[in-house]
Write an enzyme that holds these catalytic residues in place. Structure first.
Site, PDB file in Angstrom:
ATOM      1  CG  MET A  10      26.818  14.587  -0.250  1.00  0.00           C
ATOM      2  SD  MET A  10      26.091  16.176   0.224  1.00  0.00           S
ATOM      3  CE  MET A  10      27.265  16.688   1.481  1.00  0.00           C
ATOM      4  CG  MET A  45      29.459  18.708  -1.214  1.00  0.00           C
ATOM      5  SD  MET A  45      28.364  20.134  -1.392  1.00  0.00           S
ATOM      6  CE  MET A  45      27.519  20.109   0.185  1.00  0.00           C
ATOM      7  CG  HIS A  53      26.914  13.376   3.822  1.00  0.00           C
ATOM      8  ND1 HIS A  53      25.897  14.295   3.658  1.00  0.00           N
ATOM      9  CD2 HIS A  53      26.628  12.363   2.944  1.00  0.00           C
ATOM     10  CE1 HIS A  53      25.050  13.867   2.742  1.00  0.00           C
ATOM     11  NE2 HIS A  53      25.482  12.697   2.296  1.00  0.00           N
ATOM     12  CG  ASP A  58      22.422  17.108   5.909  1.00  0.00           C
ATOM     13  OD1 ASP A  58      22.085  18.303   6.017  1.00  0.00           O
ATOM     14  OD2 ASP A  58      23.544  16.753   5.486  1.00  0.00           O
ATOM     15  CG  ASP A  81      27.935  18.530   4.622  1.00  0.00           C
ATOM     16  OD1 ASP A  81      27.324  17.456   4.544  1.00  0.00           O
ATOM     17  OD2 ASP A  81      27.551  19.470   5.340  1.00  0.00           O
ATOM     18  CG  MET A 137      20.761  13.738   1.460  1.00  0.00           C
ATOM     19  SD  MET A 137      21.716  14.749   2.617  1.00  0.00           S
ATOM     20  CE  MET A 137      21.417  16.414   1.994  1.00  0.00           C
ATOM     21  CG  HIS A 192      27.125  16.640   9.032  1.00  0.00           C
ATOM     22  ND1 HIS A 192      26.817  15.291   9.040  1.00  0.00           N
ATOM     23  CD2 HIS A 192      26.872  17.066   7.769  1.00  0.00           C
ATOM     24  CE1 HIS A 192      26.384  14.927   7.850  1.00  0.00           C
ATOM     25  NE2 HIS A 192      26.425  15.981   7.062  1.00  0.00           N
ATOM     26  CB  SER A 203      26.588  21.080   8.493  1.00  0.00           C
ATOM     27  OG  SER A 203      27.355  21.155   7.303  1.00  0.00           O
TER      28      SER A 203
END
Length: 222
Positions: free
Chosen positions: A70, A39, A68, A177, A37, A139, A35, A10
């Site tokens: 989120m 957010m 991903h 993850d 992330d 998760m 990966h 990540s």
């Protein structure tokens, strides 16, 4: 048949002052995926990175970029990430009101569709969308922050998800993850996961290649 192990470091744990070099380093170090992330400060407290950063790192690696989301209203960001070069785009069951439609939209853009579950969300909530899922992401920490400890109660959930995928004849990868490191990855792999997100377990080490190789060996031998 067990799928080949995928190690997906990540970049949330990378040095953002030199992100291109950090991506190249894990690529050259033998990672399988990158990966990514995302957010939004709403679904989870922090705000991280967006599609412009995905576009910026795309030229630095040929490895799949595993995005991903989120975020609240993930459907509003899917097309931008598809255009930015994402290969996998994963949305959360908890915020995707029309989950089947959203997953089909990801696939219509030529991308692999993933669905993610928070630790407290039952695996059964995605049973009826497995026909349009390429990746199930569990998760194993509460999302939002790197460096958290693995929640061991999720191990039974991994087993349940593995059984559900096998029973349904679903070929989706099973990704985990959160808190995945040299101390926990064998437990995660033995439960049935085949794809492993690692943040500080790679980017927190002095030798990225050695860290990735160690994680792969531990998963393969679980």
């Amino acid at each position: 048949m067990k799928k080949p192990t995928v190690i997906a470091p990540s970049i949330l744990s990378a040095d953002f002052a030199d992100l291109g070099a950090e991506v190249r380093a894990i690529d050259e170090g033998g990672c399988d995926w990158i990966h990514f992330d995302v957010m939004d400060g709403s679904f989870v407290p922090p705000i991280t990175i967006g599609d412009n950063v995905c576009k910026a790192i795309r030229p630095h690696t040929d490895k799949p970029i595993d995005v991903h989301l989120m975020v609240m209203h993930p459907e509003t960001q899917i097309e931008a990430f598809a255009k930015a070069g994402a290969d996998y785009i994963t949305v959360h069951q908890e915020v995707s009101i029309h989950l089947e439609r959203t997953l089909q939209f990801i696939r219509s853009l030529g991308k692999k569709a993933g669905v993610s579950l928070n630790p407290a969300t039952p695996v059964s909530t995605i049973r009826h969308v497995l026909h349009c899922v390429d990746l199930v992401l569990l998760m194993s920490v509460n999302p939002g922050y790197g460096g958290q400890k693995y929640i061991h109660a999720v191990t039974d959930k991994i087993r349940e998800a593995r059984a559900m995928l096998d029973e349904a004849g679903c070929d989706a990868r099973l990704e985990v993850d959160g808190g995945v490191n040299a101390e926990t990855i064998a437990e995660v792999a033995a439960a049935g996961a085949d794809t492993f997100v690692a943040g500080s377990a790679v980017y927190g080490k002095p030798d990225y290649a050695a860290a990735i190789a160690e994680l792969r060996a531990l998963a393969d031998n679980a």
